[in-house]
Design a protein around this motif. Structure first.
Motif, PDB file in Angstrom:
ATOM      1  N   ALA A 247       0.830  -1.366  -0.095  1.00  6.81           N
ATOM      2  CA  ALA A 247      -0.005  -0.067   0.023  1.00  6.81           C
ATOM      3  C   ALA A 247       0.882   1.285   0.112  1.00  6.81           C
ATOM      4  O   ALA A 247       0.507   2.319  -0.850  1.00  6.81           O
ATOM      5  CB  ALA A 247      -0.792  -0.067   1.251  1.00  6.81           C
ATOM      6  N   ARG A 248       1.747   1.262   0.647  1.00  7.36           N
ATOM      7  CA  ARG A 248       2.781   2.474   0.759  1.00  7.36           C
ATOM      8  C   ARG A 248       3.382   2.765  -0.387  1.00  7.36           C
ATOM      9  O   ARG A 248       3.779   3.820  -0.871  1.00  7.36           O
ATOM     10  CB  ARG A 248       3.707   2.373   2.074  1.00  7.36           C
ATOM     11  CG  ARG A 248       3.137   2.543   3.357  1.00  7.36           C
ATOM     12  CD  ARG A 248       4.081   2.539   4.540  1.00  7.36           C
ATOM     13  NE  ARG A 248       3.388   2.800   5.506  1.00  7.36           N
ATOM     14  CZ  ARG A 248       3.039   4.107   6.205  1.00  7.36           C
ATOM     15  NH1 ARG A 248       3.523   5.280   5.623  1.00  7.36           N
ATOM     16  NH2 ARG A 248       2.448   4.400   7.271  1.00  7.36           N
TER      17      ARG A 248
ATOM     18  N   ALA B 259       1.128   4.155  -2.854  1.00  5.84           N
ATOM     19  CA  ALA B 259       0.739   5.559  -2.558  1.00  5.84           C
ATOM     20  C   ALA B 259       1.965   6.392  -3.132  1.00  5.84           C
ATOM     21  O   ALA B 259       1.926   7.655  -3.804  1.00  5.84           O
ATOM     22  CB  ALA B 259       0.846   5.735  -0.878  1.00  5.84           C
ATOM     23  N   ARG B 260       3.124   6.095  -2.992  1.00  7.71           N
ATOM     24  CA  ARG B 260       4.166   7.013  -3.546  1.00  7.71           C
ATOM     25  C   ARG B 260       4.329   6.796  -4.844  1.00  7.71           C
ATOM     26  O   ARG B 260       4.633   7.930  -5.367  1.00  7.71           O
ATOM     27  CB  ARG B 260       5.544   6.213  -3.034  1.00  7.71           C
ATOM     28  CG  ARG B 260       6.048   6.321  -1.576  1.00  7.71           C
ATOM     29  CD  ARG B 260       5.897   7.798  -1.120  1.00  7.71           C
ATOM     30  NE  ARG B 260       5.586   7.925   0.378  1.00  7.71           N
ATOM     31  CZ  ARG B 260       4.533   7.784   0.828  1.00  7.71           C
ATOM     32  NH1 ARG B 260       3.363   7.435   0.043  1.00  7.71           N
ATOM     33  NH2 ARG B 260       4.269   7.810   2.203  1.00  7.71           N
TER      34      ARG B 260
ATOM     35  N   ARG C 202       1.815   6.595  -6.905  1.00  5.83           N
ATOM     36  CA  ARG C 202       0.610   7.392  -7.142  1.00  5.83           C
ATOM     37  C   ARG C 202       0.984   9.146  -7.153  1.00  5.83           C
ATOM     38  O   ARG C 202       0.643   9.763  -8.115  1.00  5.83           O
ATOM     39  CB  ARG C 202      -0.599   7.228  -6.165  1.00  5.83           C
ATOM     40  CG  ARG C 202      -1.796   7.862  -6.403  1.00  5.83           C
ATOM     41  CD  ARG C 202      -3.073   7.377  -5.764  1.00  5.83           C
ATOM     42  NE  ARG C 202      -2.667   6.351  -4.722  1.00  5.83           N
ATOM     43  CZ  ARG C 202      -2.720   6.530  -3.322  1.00  5.83           C
ATOM     44  NH1 ARG C 202      -2.928   8.027  -3.008  1.00  5.83           N
ATOM     45  NH2 ARG C 202      -2.331   5.680  -2.528  1.00  5.83           N
TER      46      ARG C 202
ATOM     47  N   LEU D  36      -4.409   4.322   2.809  1.00  3.54           N
ATOM     48  CA  LEU D  36      -3.513   4.542   1.758  1.00  3.54           C
ATOM     49  C   LEU D  36      -4.124   4.570   0.468  1.00  3.54           C
ATOM     50  O   LEU D  36      -3.900   5.113  -0.409  1.00  3.54           O
ATOM     51  CB  LEU D  36      -2.187   3.526   2.127  1.00  3.54           C
ATOM     52  CG  LEU D  36      -1.385   4.117   3.325  1.00  3.54           C
ATOM     53  CD1 LEU D  36      -0.361   3.014   3.474  1.00  3.54           C
ATOM     54  CD2 LEU D  36      -0.700   5.458   3.065  1.00  3.54           C
ATOM     55  N   GLU D  37      -4.682   3.389   0.417  1.00  4.18           N
ATOM     56  CA  GLU D  37      -5.236   3.061  -1.017  1.00  4.18           C
ATOM     57  C   GLU D  37      -6.426   4.016  -1.528  1.00  4.18           C
ATOM     58  O   GLU D  37      -6.809   4.059  -2.474  1.00  4.18           O
ATOM     59  CB  GLU D  37      -5.975   1.539  -0.893  1.00  4.18           C
ATOM     60  CG  GLU D  37      -4.966   0.578  -1.260  1.00  4.18           C
ATOM     61  CD  GLU D  37      -5.508  -0.869  -1.154  1.00  4.18           C
ATOM     62  OE1 GLU D  37      -6.631  -1.118  -0.736  1.00  4.18           O
ATOM     63  OE2 GLU D  37      -4.589  -1.797  -1.444  1.00  4.18           O
TER      64      GLU D  37
ATOM     65  N   GLY E   8      -6.186   6.972  -1.101  1.00  3.69           N
ATOM     66  CA  GLY E   8      -5.415   8.206  -1.456  1.00  3.69           C
ATOM     67  C   GLY E   8      -4.941   9.035  -0.649  1.00  3.69           C
ATOM     68  O   GLY E   8      -4.075   9.871  -0.870  1.00  3.69           O
ATOM     69  N   ALA E   9      -4.802   8.660   0.704  1.00  2.00           N
ATOM     70  CA  ALA E   9      -3.820   9.313   1.656  1.00  2.00           C
ATOM     71  C   ALA E   9      -2.362   9.066   1.223  1.00  2.00           C
ATOM     72  O   ALA E   9      -2.047   8.040   0.652  1.00  2.00           O
ATOM     73  CB  ALA E   9      -4.088   8.610   2.970  1.00  2.00           C
ATOM     74  N   ASP E  10      -1.535  10.032   1.640  1.00  2.00           N
ATOM     75  CA  ASP E  10      -0.240   9.817   1.040  1.00  2.00           C
ATOM     76  C   ASP E  10       0.551   9.179   2.482  1.00  2.00           C
ATOM     77  O   ASP E  10       1.677   8.650   2.319  1.00  2.00           O
ATOM     78  CB  ASP E  10       0.434  11.351   0.738  1.00  2.00           C
ATOM     79  CG  ASP E  10      -0.184  11.718  -0.329  1.00  2.00           C
ATOM     80  OD1 ASP E  10       0.379  11.356  -1.274  1.00  2.00           O
ATOM     81  OD2 ASP E  10      -1.110  12.545  -0.454  1.00  2.00           O
ATOM     82  N   ASP E  11       0.275   9.381   3.482  1.00  2.74           N
ATOM     83  CA  ASP E  11       0.895   8.783   4.701  1.00  2.74           C
ATOM     84  C   ASP E  11      -0.073   8.574   5.627  1.00  2.74           C
ATOM     85  O   ASP E  11      -1.353   8.968   5.624  1.00  2.74           O
ATOM     86  CB  ASP E  11       1.964   9.634   4.937  1.00  2.74           C
ATOM     87  CG  ASP E  11       3.124   8.780   5.805  1.00  2.74           C
ATOM     88  OD1 ASP E  11       3.055   7.724   6.286  1.00  2.74           O
ATOM     89  OD2 ASP E  11       4.222   9.351   5.740  1.00  2.74           O
ATOM     90  N   TYR E  12       0.332   7.579   6.603  1.00  2.00           N
ATOM     91  CA  TYR E  12      -0.833   7.130   7.634  1.00  2.00           C
ATOM     92  C   TYR E  12       0.178   7.200   8.953  1.00  2.00           C
ATOM     93  O   TYR E  12       1.086   6.119   9.337  1.00  2.00           O
ATOM     94  CB  TYR E  12      -1.367   5.829   7.404  1.00  2.00           C
ATOM     95  CG  TYR E  12      -2.462   5.423   8.330  1.00  2.00           C
ATOM     96  CD1 TYR E  12      -3.750   5.377   7.639  1.00  2.00           C
ATOM     97  CD2 TYR E  12      -2.365   5.070   9.556  1.00  2.00           C
ATOM     98  CE1 TYR E  12      -4.894   5.079   8.626  1.00  2.00           C
ATOM     99  CE2 TYR E  12      -3.534   4.632  10.361  1.00  2.00           C
ATOM    100  CZ  TYR E  12      -4.531   4.745   9.871  1.00  2.00           C
ATOM    101  OH  TYR E  12      -5.864   4.158  10.388  1.00  2.00           O
TER     102      TYR E  12
ATOM    103  N   ARG F  19       7.139  14.320   2.120  1.00  2.00           N
ATOM    104  CA  ARG F  19       6.152  14.486   1.097  1.00  2.00           C
ATOM    105  C   ARG F  19       6.191  15.709   0.231  1.00  2.00           C
ATOM    106  O   ARG F  19       5.956  15.573  -1.106  1.00  2.00           O
ATOM    107  CB  ARG F  19       4.722  14.551   1.734  1.00  2.00           C
ATOM    108  CG  ARG F  19       4.465  13.081   2.428  1.00  2.00           C
ATOM    109  CD  ARG F  19       4.157  11.930   1.222  1.00  2.00           C
ATOM    110  NE  ARG F  19       5.610  11.188   1.378  1.00  2.00           N
ATOM    111  CZ  ARG F  19       5.754  10.492   2.439  1.00  2.00           C
ATOM    112  NH1 ARG F  19       4.954  10.578   3.522  1.00  2.00           N
ATOM    113  NH2 ARG F  19       6.700   9.522   2.553  1.00  2.00           N
TER     114      ARG F  19
END
Lengths: 233, 233
Positions: free
Chosen positions: A112-113, A116-117, A119, B93-94, B96-100, B117
């Motif tokens: 997932a990470r 995200a990167r 994307r 994350l999937e 659309g978040a860039d980090d968690y 980021r």
DNA sequence: TCCCAAACCTTGCGAATTGTTACAAAGGAC
DNA sequence: GTCCTTTGTAACAATTCGCAAGGTTTGGGA
């Protein structure tokens, strides 16, 4: 080309295998290494999109490697480390890592990470046909290179192939082998001389100073790197 | 554009205040909200660069908000949540978040992750390929070494590898073995001689006095040490 | 069909970069 | 002091790269 290449650098075989499996299931191409030296040797021939790096390697200073990867290769660097202290994470991120994952980790989160990167921005193969960079505008639909002051110079198809390759992966090392492949070059005859010529001509159209090129930089024995802030539109 | 705007969305006042303080100390502009509704209203007037979002809000489905933010606003979205399950992170994350980041968190890590980021998104400001030390400036993007008075000398790729290694670990002993590994040293036995030569050449470019080197010091029988106050930027 | 021009590759050689060798100098143990 | 190891560097050699000049292909247009 369409499927991103992820490299794994970790000295534990089980982790390498586990990551390889999960990542390939997720649709990535992978290459894994146990030693930093091996890995760096491979970097002369391939350009990974994402690098997973274990910091606790026996044969190298991991942080220095991360620093170089982020700056020179322009790849996405994700540290995977057993060290979970906040200070470790902060310094890792400040040195250029894009993410920091602590062991033990869940494979699904790694995927997932990575997604995200990928994307966010860069990895997207560009569909547009106009790119701006450092005062220039390249019109791929018209095969024209536009000056800062609006003057246009035509460029040929062969030149456009090279230029597009550069503009698609700015600030990343592009090896000669990779170029040959991308430019449909037949297997290594004296085609590398032809490549020199293409690049040479492109350089003169970009009005590069031969003694001190600012945009297309030669890395002796390794390849080329395009420095320049590219915006596609 | 000069100072990025970070928005904080969290219903706990202490967390809002803590983040505000830390982020402003780090040089960001901030705006904080306790309710999603408020936040969305504000979005009509301002365009944040980074959005910190707490998922467990009373008045909204956090994930849907994240999704919309990432898609429509094009902002960097970082989820801060008390839910630490892998599944939560993956879906966050999937979507659309860039980090968690999970609570409890360390403020310094939040800052480091925001910076990471921002660094990867902004193509223009080449982050940190320059180092200053003792009157010199090393431009790794242009392979140029700048004098105190502004005079520039080019350095080669091989030289840059050595220099970068030194600048990455200043004032620390670097053994020969370590260097060989780091510099992709092939298995060659006489490679240590090549190493010497590289350093010798670097020394002349740094105008070191052979009898009394000030920056690159040799530790007989052990390795080298780079004395110099390094600042990367 | 022939001719021409543009695009592109190949050849050849000079220049830049880097590794290797040889030897001198420096350091350390005794 | 002598002897041996380690390091500095000049000189040489091997790659690798840049580029000008000439040749080959391609695609019109008359």
């Amino acid at each position: 080309m369409t499927t991103p290449l992820v490299t794994i650098l970790d000295d534990e075989p089980e982790i390498r295998q586990m990551l390889t499996e999960v990542l390939e299931d997720a649709g990535f191409r992978t290459q894994s290494f146990s030693r930093a030296r091996e890995f760096e040797a491979a970097l002369k021939h391939v350009t990974p999109d994402v690098c997973l790096v274990d910091l606790s390697l026996p044969d190298s200073d991991g942080l220095a490697l991360v620093h170089r990867l982020a700056l020179e290769q322009g790849a996405i660097v994700i540290i995977i480390s057993g060290r979970a202290q906040v200070q470790d994470r902060v310094t890792g991120l400040e040195l250029g890592a894009d993410d920091y994952i602590t062991k033990p980790f869940d494979p699904a989160e790694v995927v997932a990470r990575i997604r995200a990167r990928l994307r966010s921005t860069r990895s997207a193969p560009q569909a547009g046909n106009t790119a701006q960079f450092n005062g220039w505008v390249a019109h791929f639909d018209r095969y024209m290179l536009e000056d800062m002051s609006g003057v246009e110079t035509p460029f040929s198809h062969a030149e456009s192939e090279v230029l597009r390759l550069f503009l698609d992966r700015p600030k990343r090392l592009i090896s000669r082998a990779q170029m040959q492949e991308s430019l449909g070059g037949a297997a290594g005859e004296s085609f590398d001389r032809a490549m020199d010529v293409r690049i040479s001509r492109l350089r003169t159209k970009l009005r590069e100073d031969p003694k001190n090129p600012r945009l297309i930089k030669t890395i002796y024995g390794a390849g080329y790197i395009f420095l320049g802030d590219v915006v596609w539109s």
